[in-house]
Design a protein around this motif. Structure first.
Motif, PDB file in Angstrom:
ATOM      1  N   GLY A 106      15.500   5.865   1.970  1.00  0.00           N
ATOM      2  CA  GLY A 106      15.522   5.599   3.267  1.00  0.00           C
ATOM      3  C   GLY A 106      14.459   5.936   4.199  1.00  0.00           C
ATOM      4  N   GLN A 107      13.188   6.597   3.570  1.00  0.00           N
ATOM      5  CA  GLN A 107      12.127   6.951   4.538  1.00  0.00           C
ATOM      6  C   GLN A 107      11.093   6.288   3.857  1.00  0.00           C
ATOM      7  OE1 GLN A 107      12.424   9.350   7.186  1.00  0.00           O
ATOM      8  NE2 GLN A 107      14.673   8.979   6.609  1.00  0.00           N
ATOM      9  N   LEU A 108      10.202   5.683   4.842  1.00  0.00           N
ATOM     10  CA  LEU A 108       8.868   4.928   4.532  1.00  0.00           C
ATOM     11  C   LEU A 108       7.954   5.914   3.752  1.00  0.00           C
ATOM     12  CD1 LEU A 108       7.592   2.352   4.721  1.00  0.00           C
ATOM     13  CD2 LEU A 108       6.554   2.999   6.944  1.00  0.00           C
ATOM     14  N   LEU A 109       7.297   5.700   2.759  1.00  0.00           N
ATOM     15  CA  LEU A 109       6.492   6.401   2.156  1.00  0.00           C
ATOM     16  C   LEU A 109       4.911   5.822   2.423  1.00  0.00           C
ATOM     17  CD1 LEU A 109       7.780   7.306  -1.181  1.00  0.00           C
ATOM     18  CD2 LEU A 109       7.574   8.832   0.552  1.00  0.00           C
ATOM     19  N   ALA A 110       5.030   4.666   2.248  1.00  0.00           N
ATOM     20  CA  ALA A 110       3.553   3.846   2.510  1.00  0.00           C
ATOM     21  C   ALA A 110       3.909   2.398   3.042  1.00  0.00           C
ATOM     22  CB  ALA A 110       2.877   3.907   1.333  1.00  0.00           C
ATOM     23  N   ALA A 111       3.032   1.637   3.442  1.00  0.00           N
ATOM     24  CA  ALA A 111       2.784   0.575   3.872  1.00  0.00           C
ATOM     25  C   ALA A 111       1.357  -0.231   3.920  1.00  0.00           C
ATOM     26  CB  ALA A 111       3.388   0.194   5.267  1.00  0.00           C
ATOM     27  N   VAL A 112       1.364  -1.362   3.387  1.00  0.00           N
ATOM     28  CA  VAL A 112      -0.025  -1.964   3.284  1.00  0.00           C
ATOM     29  C   VAL A 112      -0.433  -2.090   4.775  1.00  0.00           C
ATOM     30  CG1 VAL A 112      -0.829  -4.448   3.101  1.00  0.00           C
ATOM     31  CG2 VAL A 112       0.643  -3.469   1.543  1.00  0.00           C
ATOM     32  N   GLY A 113      -1.961  -1.777   4.938  1.00  0.00           N
ATOM     33  CA  GLY A 113      -2.526  -1.568   6.016  1.00  0.00           C
ATOM     34  C   GLY A 113      -2.774   0.027   6.579  1.00  0.00           C
ATOM     35  N   GLN A 114      -1.661   0.799   6.203  1.00  0.00           N
ATOM     36  CA  GLN A 114      -1.616   2.091   6.555  1.00  0.00           C
ATOM     37  C   GLN A 114      -2.560   2.865   5.627  1.00  0.00           C
ATOM     38  OE1 GLN A 114       2.221   3.450   6.471  1.00  0.00           O
ATOM     39  NE2 GLN A 114       2.813   2.635   8.292  1.00  0.00           N
ATOM     40  N   PRO A 115      -3.293   4.125   5.946  1.00  0.00           N
ATOM     41  CA  PRO A 115      -4.277   4.841   5.073  1.00  0.00           C
ATOM     42  C   PRO A 115      -3.303   5.253   3.873  1.00  0.00           C
ATOM     43  CG  PRO A 115      -4.251   5.614   7.324  1.00  0.00           C
ATOM     44  CD  PRO A 115      -3.202   4.530   7.216  1.00  0.00           C
ATOM     45  N   ILE A 116      -4.116   5.457   2.762  1.00  0.00           N
ATOM     46  CA  ILE A 116      -3.326   5.945   1.686  1.00  0.00           C
ATOM     47  C   ILE A 116      -2.873   7.330   1.596  1.00  0.00           C
ATOM     48  CG2 ILE A 116      -4.524   4.034   0.230  1.00  0.00           C
ATOM     49  CD1 ILE A 116      -6.332   6.178  -0.896  1.00  0.00           C
ATOM     50  N   PHE A 117      -3.615   8.167   2.502  1.00  0.00           N
ATOM     51  CA  PHE A 117      -3.094   9.429   2.761  1.00  0.00           C
ATOM     52  C   PHE A 117      -3.678   9.828   4.208  1.00  0.00           C
ATOM     53  CE2 PHE A 117      -6.506   9.974  -0.157  1.00  0.00           C
ATOM     54  CZ  PHE A 117      -7.703  10.764   0.639  1.00  0.00           C
ATOM     55  N   ALA A 118      -3.094  10.896   4.879  1.00  0.00           N
ATOM     56  CA  ALA A 118      -3.665  11.149   6.150  1.00  0.00           C
ATOM     57  C   ALA A 118      -5.044  11.709   6.143  1.00  0.00           C
ATOM     58  CB  ALA A 118      -2.765  12.678   6.554  1.00  0.00           C
ATOM     59  N   GLY A 119      -5.825  10.854   6.920  1.00  0.00           N
ATOM     60  CA  GLY A 119      -7.236  11.265   6.835  1.00  0.00           C
ATOM     61  C   GLY A 119      -8.102  10.323   6.017  1.00  0.00           C
ATOM     62  N   SER A 120      -7.561   9.580   5.043  1.00  0.00           N
ATOM     63  CA  SER A 120      -8.229   8.842   4.451  1.00  0.00           C
ATOM     64  C   SER A 120      -8.933   7.542   5.129  1.00  0.00           C
ATOM     65  CB  SER A 120      -7.263   8.093   3.253  1.00  0.00           C
ATOM     66  OG  SER A 120      -8.036   7.197   2.534  1.00  0.00           O
ATOM     67  N   THR A 121      -9.940   6.850   4.885  1.00  0.00           N
ATOM     68  CA  THR A 121     -10.637   5.718   5.540  1.00  0.00           C
ATOM     69  C   THR A 121     -10.271   4.725   4.645  1.00  0.00           C
ATOM     70  OG1 THR A 121     -12.593   5.975   4.165  1.00  0.00           O
ATOM     71  CG2 THR A 121     -12.626   7.055   6.131  1.00  0.00           C
ATOM     72  N   GLU A 122      -9.556   4.762   3.442  1.00  0.00           N
ATOM     73  CA  GLU A 122      -8.922   3.640   2.830  1.00  0.00           C
ATOM     74  C   GLU A 122      -7.682   3.402   3.329  1.00  0.00           C
ATOM     75  OE1 GLU A 122     -10.533   3.181  -1.538  1.00  0.00           O
ATOM     76  OE2 GLU A 122     -10.047   5.208  -1.453  1.00  0.00           O
ATOM     77  N   ASN A 123      -7.295   1.985   3.196  1.00  0.00           N
ATOM     78  CA  ASN A 123      -5.883   1.599   3.447  1.00  0.00           C
ATOM     79  C   ASN A 123      -5.317   0.831   2.096  1.00  0.00           C
ATOM     80  OD1 ASN A 123      -5.979   2.509   6.104  1.00  0.00           O
ATOM     81  ND2 ASN A 123      -6.635   0.437   7.016  1.00  0.00           N
ATOM     82  N   TRP A 124      -3.835   1.193   2.289  1.00  0.00           N
ATOM     83  CA  TRP A 124      -3.070   0.354   0.968  1.00  0.00           C
ATOM     84  C   TRP A 124      -3.664  -1.227   1.342  1.00  0.00           C
ATOM     85  CZ3 TRP A 124      -1.687   2.585  -2.925  1.00  0.00           C
ATOM     86  CH2 TRP A 124      -1.396   3.860  -3.112  1.00  0.00           C
ATOM     87  N   VAL A 125      -3.641  -1.897   0.226  1.00  0.00           N
ATOM     88  CA  VAL A 125      -3.657  -3.256  -0.011  1.00  0.00           C
ATOM     89  C   VAL A 125      -2.584  -3.961  -0.632  1.00  0.00           C
ATOM     90  CG1 VAL A 125      -5.212  -5.077  -1.071  1.00  0.00           C
ATOM     91  CG2 VAL A 125      -6.350  -3.341   0.173  1.00  0.00           C
ATOM     92  N   SER A 126      -2.105  -3.314  -1.698  1.00  0.00           N
ATOM     93  CA  SER A 126      -1.013  -3.729  -2.429  1.00  0.00           C
ATOM     94  C   SER A 126      -0.323  -2.379  -3.304  1.00  0.00           C
ATOM     95  CB  SER A 126      -1.472  -4.705  -3.285  1.00  0.00           C
ATOM     96  OG  SER A 126      -2.223  -4.120  -4.188  1.00  0.00           O
ATOM     97  N   PHE A 127       0.971  -2.934  -3.631  1.00  0.00           N
ATOM     98  CA  PHE A 127       1.542  -1.600  -4.619  1.00  0.00           C
ATOM     99  C   PHE A 127       1.991  -2.339  -5.535  1.00  0.00           C
ATOM    100  CE2 PHE A 127       2.673  -0.773  -0.006  1.00  0.00           C
ATOM    101  CZ  PHE A 127       1.940   0.345   0.167  1.00  0.00           C
ATOM    102  N   ALA A 128       1.894  -1.534  -6.982  1.00  0.00           N
ATOM    103  CA  ALA A 128       2.111  -1.922  -8.317  1.00  0.00           C
ATOM    104  C   ALA A 128       3.457  -1.173  -8.748  1.00  0.00           C
ATOM    105  CB  ALA A 128       1.153  -1.867  -9.135  1.00  0.00           C
ATOM    106  N   ASP A 129       3.532   0.184  -8.285  1.00  0.00           N
ATOM    107  CA  ASP A 129       4.743   0.963  -8.736  1.00  0.00           C
ATOM    108  C   ASP A 129       4.834   2.190  -8.037  1.00  0.00           C
ATOM    109  OD1 ASP A 129       6.878   1.760 -10.476  1.00  0.00           O
ATOM    110  OD2 ASP A 129       5.485   2.133 -12.213  1.00  0.00           O
ATOM    111  N   VAL A 130       6.018   2.828  -8.162  1.00  0.00           N
ATOM    112  CA  VAL A 130       6.275   4.264  -7.602  1.00  0.00           C
ATOM    113  C   VAL A 130       7.247   4.779  -8.379  1.00  0.00           C
ATOM    114  CG1 VAL A 130       8.207   3.201  -5.945  1.00  0.00           C
ATOM    115  CG2 VAL A 130       7.020   5.427  -5.460  1.00  0.00           C
ATOM    116  N   ARG A 131       7.022   6.248  -8.637  1.00  0.00           N
ATOM    117  CA  ARG A 131       7.862   6.947  -9.576  1.00  0.00           C
ATOM    118  C   ARG A 131       8.004   8.169  -8.980  1.00  0.00           C
ATOM    119  NH1 ARG A 131      10.098   3.274 -10.526  1.00  0.00           N
ATOM    120  NH2 ARG A 131       9.631   1.790 -12.647  1.00  0.00           N
TER     121      ARG A 131
END
Length: 185
Positions: A106-131
């Motif tokens: 029930g807690q958001l881990l990631a969303a498209v448009g957000q940084p892939i981790f804190a301080g990253s200059t890259e943002n998520w574009v899409s997701f394929a899997d989470v484990r």
């Protein structure tokens, strides 16, 4: 004994006290924790298999199409692509709204448009899997950056693998420039 029979089971926690039946269970969409104490199922509600997509965790609605995405103000679940319970009993899901998202318990881990981790200059574009694993670690596989590249990010803190990373196949401490990660699926 059965925990969720199609067209018989009514998941608790439906909006407005709803009593819709679990009408369909997606293929390979039932998962259970290692100790058997927690379970989850992805399927649809109502009397047909095109009803709203739902993820049921321990008998209650955890995510429901048409309801808010946890942690994304103003976003409504338009689809649930994948959901499961890990060996430790945590549940994970990824899906769509105005932007794609990944949620754990029930807690958001990631969303498209957000940084892939804190301080990253890259943002998520899409997701394929989470484990996730029994220690509480999780890995998100998707694409990030511009141009987009495949990445795996662990615990929302670091990239552990990405497309075009060179590899050291003979373990001599020197990466072979002709051997690299092409991608994965």
């Amino acid at each position: 004994s059965a925990v969720a029979l199609v067209n018989t089971f009514v998941p608790s926690g439906q909006p407005g006290g709803g009593t819709e039946l679990l009408a369909d269970i997606d293929t390979d969409a039932f998962s259970v924790s290692a100790d058997g104490a927690h379970w989850g199922v992805l399927g649809e509600l109502t009397t047909n298999s095109t009803g709203p997509k739902v993820f049921v965790y321990d008998g209650g609605v955890a995510l429901l199409q048409g309801q808010p995405v946890p942690g994304l103000p103003g976003a409504t679940v338009t689809g649930i692509s994948d959901a499961y319970v890990d060996s430790n009993g945590s549940w994970y899901a990824r899906g769509t709204a105005t932007q794609n998202w990944v949620v754990r318990d029930g807690q958001l881990l990631a969303a498209v448009g957000q940084p892939i981790f804190a301080g990253s200059t890259e943002n998520w574009v899409s997701f394929a899997d989470v484990r996730g694993n029994a220690r509480g670690d999780y890995a998100i596989q998707g694409t990030a950056g511009s141009p987009a590249r495949a990445v795996i990010v662990v615990n929302g803190k670091r990239v552990i693998a990405s497309a075009n990373d060179v590899l050291d196949f003979d373990n001599d401490g020197v990466a072979e420039t002709h051997r690299f990660i092409w991608g994965w699926s």
